[in-house]
Motif scaffolding. Structure first.
Motif, mmCIF file in Angstrom:
data_model
loop_
_atom_site.group_PDB
_atom_site.id
_atom_site.type_symbol
_atom_site.label_atom_id
_atom_site.label_comp_id
_atom_site.label_asym_id
_atom_site.label_seq_id
_atom_site.Cartn_x
_atom_site.Cartn_y
_atom_site.Cartn_z
ATOM 1 N N PHE A 178 -1.857 -1.215 -7.523
ATOM 2 C CA PHE A 178 -3.118 -0.931 -6.813
ATOM 3 C C PHE A 178 -3.574 -2.599 -6.746
ATOM 4 C CE2 PHE A 178 -7.397 -0.590 -5.584
ATOM 5 C CZ PHE A 178 -7.420 0.291 -4.901
ATOM 6 N N VAL A 222 1.603 2.075 -3.343
ATOM 7 C CA VAL A 222 0.570 2.678 -4.259
ATOM 8 C C VAL A 222 0.391 4.040 -3.702
ATOM 9 C CG1 VAL A 222 -1.935 2.665 -3.977
ATOM 10 C CG2 VAL A 222 -0.751 0.246 -4.033
ATOM 11 N N TRP A 282 0.936 -1.271 0.226
ATOM 12 C CA TRP A 282 -0.119 0.175 0.117
ATOM 13 C C TRP A 282 0.938 1.200 0.028
ATOM 14 C CZ3 TRP A 282 -4.544 0.077 -1.822
ATOM 15 C CH2 TRP A 282 -5.322 -1.142 -1.823
ATOM 16 N N ASP A 320 -12.009 9.516 -5.892
ATOM 17 C CA ASP A 320 -11.633 8.181 -4.977
ATOM 18 C C ASP A 320 -13.128 7.880 -4.442
ATOM 19 O OD1 ASP A 320 -9.397 6.582 -4.107
ATOM 20 O OD2 ASP A 320 -10.117 6.860 -2.134
ATOM 21 N N ILE A 363 -11.189 -0.007 -9.779
ATOM 22 C CA ILE A 363 -9.826 0.726 -10.059
ATOM 23 C C ILE A 363 -9.675 0.903 -11.466
ATOM 24 C CG2 ILE A 363 -8.338 -1.517 -9.999
ATOM 25 C CD1 ILE A 363 -7.475 2.149 -8.687
ATOM 26 N N TYR A 372 0.137 2.822 -11.584
ATOM 27 C CA TYR A 372 -0.636 2.950 -10.367
ATOM 28 C C TYR A 372 -1.700 1.783 -10.456
ATOM 29 C CZ TYR A 372 -4.014 4.875 -7.057
ATOM 30 O OH TYR A 372 -5.095 5.006 -6.164
ATOM 31 N N GLN A 421 -12.768 -4.737 -6.049
ATOM 32 C CA GLN A 421 -11.974 -3.505 -6.192
ATOM 33 C C GLN A 421 -11.234 -3.464 -7.609
ATOM 34 O OE1 GLN A 421 -10.709 -1.566 -4.104
ATOM 35 N NE2 GLN A 421 -10.826 -2.477 -1.830
#
Lengths: 602, 591
Positions: A259, A214, A211, B124, B85, A255, B81
């Motif tokens: 992630f 990230v 993380w 986000d 993303i 990214y 997720q």
């Protein structure tokens, strides 16, 4: 410290350096220094500990009570005993209620107080550091210390330290209770505990690192977005959109991949923990029911054990968290302590005296200075300036003019020689008493966010509005100020403020004349400004120089010509001195300089 | 259309992930109920019924269910997720593209900070809802329905007794979260304030020290620091005031089950196994209940966030490419024909007309705010004229291909902007594959080469936000080199050398004469010395051309040019006199 992408470093479209180390190995000494900050709040620490221990005690006793209630009341059909147990349970839950309430209160007060304290200490300390400290570092990196590094300690101080203490007790408590209830069943049930420990430390470290990667990628993206917006006009003017889009896509994709990796690891964590718990439960049931069949344990005890097994996980998980917090804290606190341990290079000496009211006689006696070892910026410079005189410092960039004014304001200490004001060595004077009587106008005027009137008042905190406006009028700054929509109360700020270079200079003159210093140091800005404002600046400058000893790093011919004394610098030395007429007659370096300038004007 | 409908294009390609994620979620939830049920069977049949031989089977079922549930949970979380993303990835790319092609007038009205908060926090919030907002809501429904179903199937009366407290829990949870959001927002805000004030202090540290105002700064910092502290404490107080109640309600449910359920067991209305199973199901329902507020909030927040993202994506472009765009080599013939410009309701330019032929230099002179920049900004279409025409090579700029036009027009802005990269890449911004020789040549012409060569890392030196701090004059010279390297047919210098000293400015002017041979140059400057050689000087006042001509022509006339000239040169004239006099004296003394 590596560049963002696999481009040739020279041609990299954008380069974003990452922050320093994200974690460091544990160091006892540093840990104690951190913990010492909590020691300043003994009552909050005690309160937090008591409340946390209280809550834990309840969570340890209730499963036991539940088990006993099932065995001795329900299984045997005693309703009145059941009511008794139930009310005992409710009482315990009320205690837990209070404990939770106070735990949240005390731990947050503690954590936030420590953070506030540490940040305050760091900020005040940085405030006292000298110019050489700021010369070496971009503003951004100092900001990161005071903001991000301090904040990264927040969790550790709020929950980490307190929890790790109480968690040790909890674990010990559970083990002791289980062993005393039935040691054989306890040992079998606890087979999974070491595995839980490994999960909570090893896997957690991997997850946290993933993380962090990230976050680093994201902050690069954000840095790029930020500067893309600020520089969008250049991008559009030079039609760089396509190339930038490619770069951004690459960055964004990078990214995305990081992630996904981090999410993958995180998503494994929960199921593995659950599975471990299930294995523990199966072991418990298998061996427990075996013991039950031979009459060694009861159903209630099994229920209690199942609950205890569940209770193992929380403290182990939290200890794993604290372990991670500590590794991160080691890195950030090392950087914080490094700042705190930096001593300012210019400080009040042991017997520093406050400088009395200054007349303005300044004397440099054989002053030398080096910014870096072995590179002399000033070589044995001596001169005298009578009170009230204006001195113009002239010469090429790097000749030593700025060094003279930096030393006079004691932003640095001379390597050798003395600087005297009214016969007193400024090195022995209290800094505050010196700087409050010496006014400095820098080349770049810094605008603090706030109103115009507050910005001018920065020179003299107690000044009335009337005094401020008087000062602005004296240096011809009120003309542009009164034309702004809210006049003196117009909001301005450093970046994106609508003030032009010329207006900023006028503002700084007003600041300086309001402070009314006996000695004025002025670094003339070179920027070309529109003719009207230029006229105002020249008039304002004249008003500002009246009646005070003034040192001007001069670019304007008018300023130079009107000076009482001109010091011509070359390579750290004064090569010529005198007034304009005298220096012109000498046909020396000064005349050359003037002629060179003049050539471009005519 | 709804916010999610309008943003559909970004997540639609990945909906497959979401469906699998939701399916595995349902499976995981169902599998989760196996344990309490098997537990009941074990107690009732194995323990109380003494059928010990079946125990291994039940235990195997528990393990198998746990394993399957673990797999489902992993898939559920991970795929959710991935869904979020991926959508965010495309959305971010498109936002970036849109922002890079938005017109200048758009940026006159938006703040960097506001855009950044949309690109970070809002993006986000939207991603989070895609990633686990859906799943959480579905999971909430499943757990409640399955949990209640199982409880009802075991014992209706006990279930009713347990349900009584649920609405209270839900109410507290919703109320808690509705207060928590603004509290966290305030924490972020105060942190932002603190950050800004520390940043300002560090950037202005030389001024602070000059006025010996360190104590004042520490006090001011202390106030901001306290505000941040207080906002954190206020948030903690919310937790303190709500969380214990939610915990207590959950705990009381346990006591209720024990007491009421115990009574049923004692009175033989219910087997003991059901009681134990009840205790274990209870948490299936209590946990989602206490998160109800959070669920509702992520939904509303993501709506608002999506709306703010759409505002960027759907904003119209003031300047866009014509349908049949003119393309080709540009000569540099510029004509302004009766051009007027109104910007945000204010008339900025009135009826501007002039002509520039290739190879000529036009200088614009006037006070700040007179409209000089507005005129030159119309040429590369940073703005479009409100009325009248701007023609380049006889073609209206609005009919030119925007990229082709801008590639052949280079502008050096008043405020030079350098990107976070090497000096080389900054100069080569318009021509990323330029050779080192070309970059060096451009730097030399812009008089930037001397100082770059003196840097330890030369052209490799990092500049920009976190890089080496350059002086205003140095930045301007790099920006100028950037323009020279672009090899433009039209060069626009908008007060581009204001921070460069006079000597260097003069030399740059000389160097540019060679570079711009055969091309059109526009120069905005304040010093008459730097524009007197122009072929045509336009004197601008209040959005109008009030005078035009060459330096010599304009000097002969009364007017603004003469006034400005006098202001700038009266000082120098008397200086020149002084110099001549002293020279004469010297000659006299020598003779």
């Amino acid at each position: 410290m590596k560049s963002t992408l696999e481009f040739d470093e020279l041609r990299a479209p954008f380069i974003y350096r990452d922050d320093e180390a994200l974690e460091k190995p544990f160091k006892m000494e540093q840990f104690w220094r951190l913990v010492a900050y909590m020691g300043r709040y003994p009552r909050l620490v005690t309160g937090s500990l008591i409340a946390t221990v209280g809550g834990i005690a309840v969570s340890l006793v209730t499963p036991y009570l539940l088990g006993v209630a099932i065995d001795s009341a329900i299984a045997r059909g005693h309703m009145n005993i059941l009511v008794m147990y139930a009310s005992a349970l409710v009482t315990l839950y009320m205690v837990n209620f209070a404990a939770t309430h106070y735990r949240i209160r005390f731990t947050n007060w503690l954590g936030q107080s420590v953070i506030r304290q540490l940040r305050e200490e760091l900020f005040s300390h940085v405030q006292d550091l000298s110019f050489d400290f700021f010369d070496k570092r971009p503003a951004g990196s100092v900001l990161v210390r005071i903001m991000n590094d301090v904040n990264s300690l927040q969790d550790l101080f709020t929950n980490g330290v307190i929890n790790s203490v109480t968690n040790m007790f909890t674990l010990a408590g559970i083990v002791i209770i289980m062993l005393s209830l039935n040691w054989k069943l306890a040992l079998v049930t606890m087979i999974v505990v070491p595995f839980m420990f490994i999960l909570s430390t090893r896997l957690r470290v991997m997850i946290r690192r993933a993380w962090q990667t990230v976050r680093v990628r994201l902050s690069r993206i954000n840095a790029h977005l930020n500067e893309s917006i600020q520089g969008v006009r250049v991008t559009e003017a030079y039609v760089r959109q396509e190339a930038n889009q490619e770069f951004f896509k690459y960055m964004n994709g990078d990214y995305l991949n990081e992630f996904r990796k981090a999410v993958g690891l995180s998503a494994i964590f929960g199921p593995i923990v659950d599975l471990t718990g299930a294995v523990g439960t199966v072991l418990l049931l298998w061996y427990g029911i075996h013991l039950l069949s031979v009459g060694e344990v009861t159903v209630g005890l099994l229920v209690a054990f199942a609950n205890y097994l569940g209770n193992f996980w929380t403290p182990i998980s939290q200890l794993g968290q604290v372990y991670n917090q500590l590794l991160v804290a080691m890195a950030s606190s090392e950087r914080i302590f490094q700042y705190l341990d930096t001593r300012p290079s210019v400080v009040d000496r042991g017997q520093a005296q406050a400088l009395p009211a200054i007349h303005g006689l300044v004397r440099f006696e054989d002053v030398s200075f080096e910014y870096e070892r072995g590179k002399l910026a000033l070589r044995g410079v001596s001169f005298v300036v009578e009170a009230g005189q204006t001195v113009a410092l002239v010469g090429h960039t790097g000749a030593g003019k700025s060094t003279v004014i930096n030393l006079l304001a004691r932003f640095y200490e001379p390597t050798s020689g003395r600087i005297l004001i009214d016969g007193a060595d400024i090195g022995a004077a209290k800094l505050q008493s010196l700087r409050s009587q010496v006014g400095i106008v820098l080349q770049d005027t810094f605008i603090f966010s706030g109103t115009i009137i507050d910005n001018i008042r920065y020179g003299k905190p107690g000044a009335s509005d009337e005094e401020v406006m008087e000062a602005a009028r004296a240096v011809y700054a009120d003309e542009f100020i009164t034309r702004l929509e809210d006049g003196y109360h117009t909001q301005v700020r450093e970046r994106g403020s609508r003030l032009s270079m010329g207006q900023r200079q006028l503002l700084s003159f007003a600041r300086a004349i309001l402070a009314d210093p006996r000695i004025l140091i002025l670094d003339e800005a070179t920027a070309s400004i529109d003719t009207h404002t230029e006229q105002l600046i020249q008039k304002g400058l004249k008003a500002l120089l009246v009646n005070r000893t003034s040192f001007v790093v001069a670019h304007r011919l008018s300023t130079i010509r009107d000076a009482d004394q001109i010091l011509v610098f070359h390579d750290g030395e004064i090569v010529e001195r005198g007034d304009h007429a005298a220096l012109m007659q000498r046909r020396g370096r000064y005349r050359q300089l003037v002629q060179a300038q003049y050539r471009f004007m005519a | 259309m709804t916010v999610f409908g309008r943003l559909r294009g970004y997540y639609q390609p990945y909906l497959g992930y979401l469906w699998i994620s939701l399916t595995t979620l349902g499976l995981a939830t169902a599998l989760g109920l196996i344990y309490p049920y098997v537990l009941k069977l074990i107690i009732d049949r194995v323990v109380l019924g003494h059928a010990y031989g079946n125990l291994w089977l039940y235990l195997a079922i528990i393990l198998a269910a746990a394993l399957a549930k673990g797999g489902c949970n992993f898939a559920q979380q991970y795929l959710g997720q991935v869904f979020g993303i991926n959508a965010a990835y495309h959305l971010r790319n498109d936002l970036y593209r849109k922002l890079n092609t938005q017109s200048f007038s758009y940026y006159d009205n938006v703040h960097t900070g506001d855009l950044m908060s949309r690109l970070t926090a809002d993006l986000d919030a939207f991603r989070q809802f895609l990633a686990f907002g859906f799943n959480n809501i579905v999971s909430f429904l499943l757990l409640t329905v399955f949990g209640l179903g199982l409880m009802f199937s075991m014992n209706v009366k006990l279930t009713l007794a347990v349900i009584g407290l649920m609405p209270v829990l839900a109410y507290v949870a919703v109320r808690f979260d509705s207060k928590l959001w603004p509290a966290y927002k305030s924490v972020r805000q105060k942190l932002g304030h603190l950050n800004t004030s520390v940043q300002e202090n560090i950037m202005g540290v030389r001024t602070v020290k000059s006025f010996a105002r360190e104590d004042h700064e520490v006090r001011r910092f202390g106030e901001r620091n306290n505000e941040y502290f207080s906002s954190n404490i206020r948030t903690a107080n919310l937790w303190k005031n709500y969380f214990p109640y939610m915990e207590l309600i959950g705990n009381l449910e346990v006591a209720v089950v024990l007491l009421v359920g115990g009574y049923f067991v004692i009175t033989h209305q219910m087997p003991l196994g059901d009681l134990v199973a009840f205790l274990s199901i209870l948490w299936y329902i209590i946990q989602p209940m206490s998160q109800l507020g959070y669920l509702l909030n992520t939904w509303t927040q993501s709506q608002a966030a999506g709306e703010r993202l759409l505002e960027i994506l759907e904003a119209p472009r003031a300047v866009d490419n014509a349908s049949q765009a003119h393309n080709g080599q540009l000569q540099g013939h510029v004509v302004f024909r009766n051009v007027s410009l109104v910007h945000e309701g204010n008339p900025v330019l009135h009826n501007i007309s002039f002509e520039v032929t290739p190879g000529r230099t036009v200088a614009l002179l006037g006070l700040t705010g007179a409209g000089k920049s507005s005129i030159v900004n119309l040429i590369p279409r940073f703005y479009d004229a409100t009325s009248g025409q701007v023609l380049v090579d006889g073609v209206d700029v609005r009919d030119w291909d925007l990229q082709a036009l801008r590639r052949q027009v280079a502008v050096v802005f008043q405020e030079s902007f350098l990107f976070s990269t090497t000096i080389f890449a900054n100069i080569a911004y318009g021509h990323p594959d330029a050779s080192m020789e070309d970059v060096q040549r451009a730097a030399r012409l812009a008089h930037a080469a001397e100082f770059i060569d003196q840097l330890p890392q030369g052209y490799q030196t990092l500049v920009g936000e976190r890089g080496l701090g350059l002086s205003g004059g140095q930045k301007q010279r790099i920006a100028l080199a950037r323009a020279i390297l672009a090899d433009p047919r039209i060069l626009i210098l908008d007060d581009a050398t204001s921070a460069v000293d006079m000597e260097t400015e003069y030399e740059i002017g000389h160097a540019l004469q060679d570079v711009m041979r055969g091309r059109a140059t526009f120069v905005i400057a304040h010093r008459i010395s730097s524009l007197k050689r122009a072929d045509q000087i336009l004197v601008i006042d209040d959005g109008r051309i009030v005078q035009r001509g060459t330096h010599d022509q304009l000097l002969k006339k009364d007017g603004l040019y003469r006034v400005i000239f006098d202001m700038q040169f009266k000082d120098h004239d008397s200086f020149a006199d002084g110099m001549a006099a002293s020279a004469a004296e010297l000659d006299h003394a020598g003779a």
